[in-house]
Design a protein around this motif. Structure first.
Motif, PDB file in Angstrom:
ATOM      1  N   VAL A 184       0.855  -1.197   0.000  1.00  0.00           N
ATOM      2  CA  VAL A 184       0.000   0.000   0.000  1.00  0.00           C
ATOM      3  C   VAL A 184       0.888   1.242   0.000  1.00  0.00           C
ATOM      4  N   ASP A 185       0.796   2.030  -1.052  1.00  0.00           N
ATOM      5  CA  ASP A 185       1.615   3.245  -1.135  1.00  0.00           C
ATOM      6  C   ASP A 185       1.123   4.320  -0.172  1.00  0.00           C
ATOM      7  N   TRP A 186      -0.213   4.479  -0.099  1.00  0.00           N
ATOM      8  CA  TRP A 186      -0.786   5.491   0.789  1.00  0.00           C
ATOM      9  C   TRP A 186      -2.061   4.977   1.429  1.00  0.00           C
ATOM     10  N   PHE A 187      -2.144   5.125   2.737  1.00  0.00           N
ATOM     11  CA  PHE A 187      -3.363   4.851   3.493  1.00  0.00           C
ATOM     12  C   PHE A 187      -4.091   6.178   3.669  1.00  0.00           C
ATOM     13  N   VAL A 188      -5.363   6.220   3.252  1.00  0.00           N
ATOM     14  CA  VAL A 188      -6.149   7.463   3.338  1.00  0.00           C
ATOM     15  C   VAL A 188      -7.423   7.149   4.130  1.00  0.00           C
ATOM     16  N   PRO A 189      -7.344   7.245   5.454  1.00  0.00           N
ATOM     17  CA  PRO A 189      -8.518   6.961   6.282  1.00  0.00           C
ATOM     18  C   PRO A 189      -9.396   8.188   6.464  1.00  0.00           C
ATOM     19  N   HIS A 190     -10.594   7.967   6.975  1.00  0.00           N
ATOM     20  CA  HIS A 190     -11.412   9.089   7.425  1.00  0.00           C
ATOM     21  C   HIS A 190     -10.642   9.863   8.492  1.00  0.00           C
ATOM     22  N   SER A 191     -10.601  11.183   8.355  1.00  0.00           N
ATOM     23  CA  SER A 191      -9.845  12.022   9.285  1.00  0.00           C
ATOM     24  C   SER A 191     -10.687  12.349  10.512  1.00  0.00           C
ATOM     25  N   ALA A 192     -10.859  11.370  11.368  1.00  0.00           N
ATOM     26  CA  ALA A 192     -11.680  11.546  12.562  1.00  0.00           C
ATOM     27  C   ALA A 192     -10.894  12.219  13.675  1.00  0.00           C
ATOM     28  N   ASN A 193      -9.723  11.676  13.932  1.00  0.00           N
ATOM     29  CA  ASN A 193      -8.947  12.035  15.120  1.00  0.00           C
ATOM     30  C   ASN A 193      -7.587  11.379  14.944  1.00  0.00           C
ATOM     31  N   LEU A 194      -6.517  12.099  15.150  1.00  0.00           N
ATOM     32  CA  LEU A 194      -5.190  11.550  14.895  1.00  0.00           C
ATOM     33  C   LEU A 194      -4.877  10.364  15.802  1.00  0.00           C
ATOM     34  N   ARG A 195      -5.387  10.385  17.040  1.00  0.00           N
ATOM     35  CA  ARG A 195      -5.135   9.263  17.950  1.00  0.00           C
ATOM     36  C   ARG A 195      -5.776   7.980  17.412  1.00  0.00           C
ATOM     37  N   ILE A 196      -6.971   8.097  16.832  1.00  0.00           N
ATOM     38  CA  ILE A 196      -7.627   6.941  16.237  1.00  0.00           C
ATOM     39  C   ILE A 196      -6.815   6.432  15.049  1.00  0.00           C
ATOM     40  N   ILE A 197      -6.361   7.340  14.194  1.00  0.00           N
ATOM     41  CA  ILE A 197      -5.588   6.950  13.015  1.00  0.00           C
ATOM     42  C   ILE A 197      -4.295   6.255  13.427  1.00  0.00           C
ATOM     43  N   GLY A 257      -0.851  -2.717  10.776  1.00  0.00           N
ATOM     44  CA  GLY A 257       0.455  -2.871  10.143  1.00  0.00           C
ATOM     45  C   GLY A 257       0.752  -1.849   9.076  1.00  0.00           C
ATOM     46  N   LEU A 258      -0.142  -0.872   8.890  1.00  0.00           N
ATOM     47  CA  LEU A 258       0.098   0.192   7.916  1.00  0.00           C
ATOM     48  C   LEU A 258       0.990   1.270   8.522  1.00  0.00           C
ATOM     49  N   SER A 259       1.751   1.952   7.676  1.00  0.00           N
ATOM     50  CA  SER A 259       2.698   2.947   8.147  1.00  0.00           C
ATOM     51  C   SER A 259       2.027   4.304   8.326  1.00  0.00           C
ATOM     52  N   LEU A 260       2.193   4.901   9.505  1.00  0.00           N
ATOM     53  CA  LEU A 260       1.679   6.253   9.725  1.00  0.00           C
ATOM     54  C   LEU A 260       2.383   7.252   8.811  1.00  0.00           C
ATOM     55  N   ASP A 261       3.653   6.993   8.487  1.00  0.00           N
ATOM     56  CA  ASP A 261       4.399   7.881   7.590  1.00  0.00           C
ATOM     57  C   ASP A 261       3.811   7.888   6.188  1.00  0.00           C
ATOM     58  N   ASN A 262       3.108   6.813   5.831  1.00  0.00           N
ATOM     59  CA  ASN A 262       2.489   6.708   4.515  1.00  0.00           C
ATOM     60  C   ASN A 262       0.963   6.850   4.626  1.00  0.00           C
ATOM     61  N   THR A 263       0.556   7.665   5.590  1.00  0.00           N
ATOM     62  CA  THR A 263      -0.869   7.931   5.804  1.00  0.00           C
ATOM     63  C   THR A 263      -1.150   9.400   5.513  1.00  0.00           C
ATOM     64  N   ILE A 264      -2.207   9.650   4.751  1.00  0.00           N
ATOM     65  CA  ILE A 264      -2.593  11.022   4.406  1.00  0.00           C
ATOM     66  C   ILE A 264      -3.913  11.343   5.080  1.00  0.00           C
ATOM     67  N   TYR A 265      -3.917  12.453   5.834  1.00  0.00           N
ATOM     68  CA  TYR A 265      -5.148  12.880   6.503  1.00  0.00           C
ATOM     69  C   TYR A 265      -5.268  14.393   6.386  1.00  0.00           C
ATOM     70  N   SER A 266      -6.496  14.878   6.567  1.00  0.00           N
ATOM     71  CA  SER A 266      -6.777  16.303   6.361  1.00  0.00           C
ATOM     72  C   SER A 266      -7.234  17.004   7.630  1.00  0.00           C
TER      73      SER A 266
END
Length: 327
Positions: A246-259, A267-276
């Motif tokens: 997975v190049d980029w994980f794009v979750p719902h931007s609810a709360n950074l602690r949840i993400i 097992g996904l990388s927070l460094d490869n996560t995009i949130y708004s």
């Protein structure tokens, strides 16, 4: 999932001009910038004007898409607006967008799956195009949550903001975007996150708040950090991919602690996560398209990247999909 014949061909976004910072919120409720930032990762959020509604945000997001990619909407045959903050009970937000942009031959429908709405909207568009029923669909995720918040309730008013984005999905059997999907719901937990309408009780019990968003933050957090990682892993298993694929994980931007917790448990990388959420807050159905648009604008998301999108929220419902970015 059967082989897709649909491709995402353009994206646009819009947020209102007005900013509501953590310092501003200190004047409204008992809170402070450090407390909000540590618990949510949010610094500020955008707030719609008094006469600015979800159809306005949606229309401007679609206009941004058209300007950036030179797209025409004359042959768009369906508009799906994903939102839980429509201008009216009827007409739909999608119908208002059709009117404001003078799109001549489009059906219109609103879809309410709260913070998972955009993921559900993409799934619907993919199915309708792959089946041959439609050829060109606008999928919009947009909200004006500020209009349904209680600004004396610090458990909700610090979280949410207004904004949205839109994508164009077109028929393309040779280079489809959609790889795999996964979804689920636990409606028995619905009373942990709601906004009333006609009914004032749920499951035989009176609800604590009327006509504003109310949530049991602790229970929603527990549900999200337990359910979403399982859904993410089920999605990757169905697609036959590992977290490293997975190049980029794009979750719902609810709360950074949840993400952060979702990344750790899946097992996904927070460094490869995009949130708004940092500068827009939780924009519900608008958060994933806003994140995608930001990632495209700043060059992180590139053609050929494999993205894992995952929405989750009121219902309580969740939906995710693995897509190949091809813009």
């Amino acid at each position: 999932m059967s082989r897709s014949a649909a491709r995402i061909t353009a994206i646009g976004s819009y947020v209102p001009e007005k900013r509501l910072t953590n310092l501003d919120l200190e004047q409204l409720v008992e809170t402070n910038d450090e407390w909000i930032l540590q618990r949510t990762g949010i610094r500020e959020r955008r707030i719609a004007g008094e006469h600015e509604f979800t159809s306005d945000i949606s229309t401007k997001a679609v206009q941004d898409l058209a300007e950036r990619y030179g797209k025409s909407f004359d042959d768009v045959d369906l508009i799906i607006a994903c939102t839980m903050t429509p201008d009216f009970k009827t007409p739909s937000v999608a119908a208002m967008v059709q009117a404001k942009l003078n799109i001549p031959n489009a059906g219109t429908i609103d879809l309410n799956a709260a913070c998972a709405g955009f993921s559900y909207g993409l799934q619907m568009a993919n199915g309708l195009i792959t089946s041959g029923l439609h050829k060109k669909i606008l999928v919009i995720g947009a909200e004006t949550f500020s209009k349904i918040l209680d600004y004396t309730d610090r458990s909700t008013c610090i979280l949410f903001g207004d904004g949205g984005g839109a994508v164009l999905v077109e028929h393309d059997a040779d280079n489809p975007s959609f790889i795999e999907s996964h979804m689920g719901t636990n409606g028995a937990l619905a009373n942990n996150l709601y906004c009333t309408d006609l009914a004032g009780e749920m499951f035989g019990e009176d609800l604590a708040a009327r006509n504003v968003v109310w949530q049991n933050g602790r229970e929603v957090y527990k549900w999200a950090v337990n359910t979403v990682p399982k859904g993410v892993n089920a999605l990757m298993d169905k697609a036959g991919v590992a977290p490293s694929d997975v190049d980029w994980f794009v979750p719902h931007s609810a709360n950074l602690r949840i993400i952060e917790s979702i990344c750790t448990r899946s097992g996904l990388s927070l460094d490869n996560t995009i949130y708004s959420l940092e500068y827009y807050g939780n924009t519900s159905a608008g958060s994933i398209p806003l994140s995608l648009a930001e990632g495209v604008k700043d060059g992180r998301i590139k053609a050929g990247d494999q993205l894992l999108l995952y929405g989750f929220g009121g219902g309580l419902t969740h939906a995710g999909m693995l897509v190949k970015w091809s813009i």
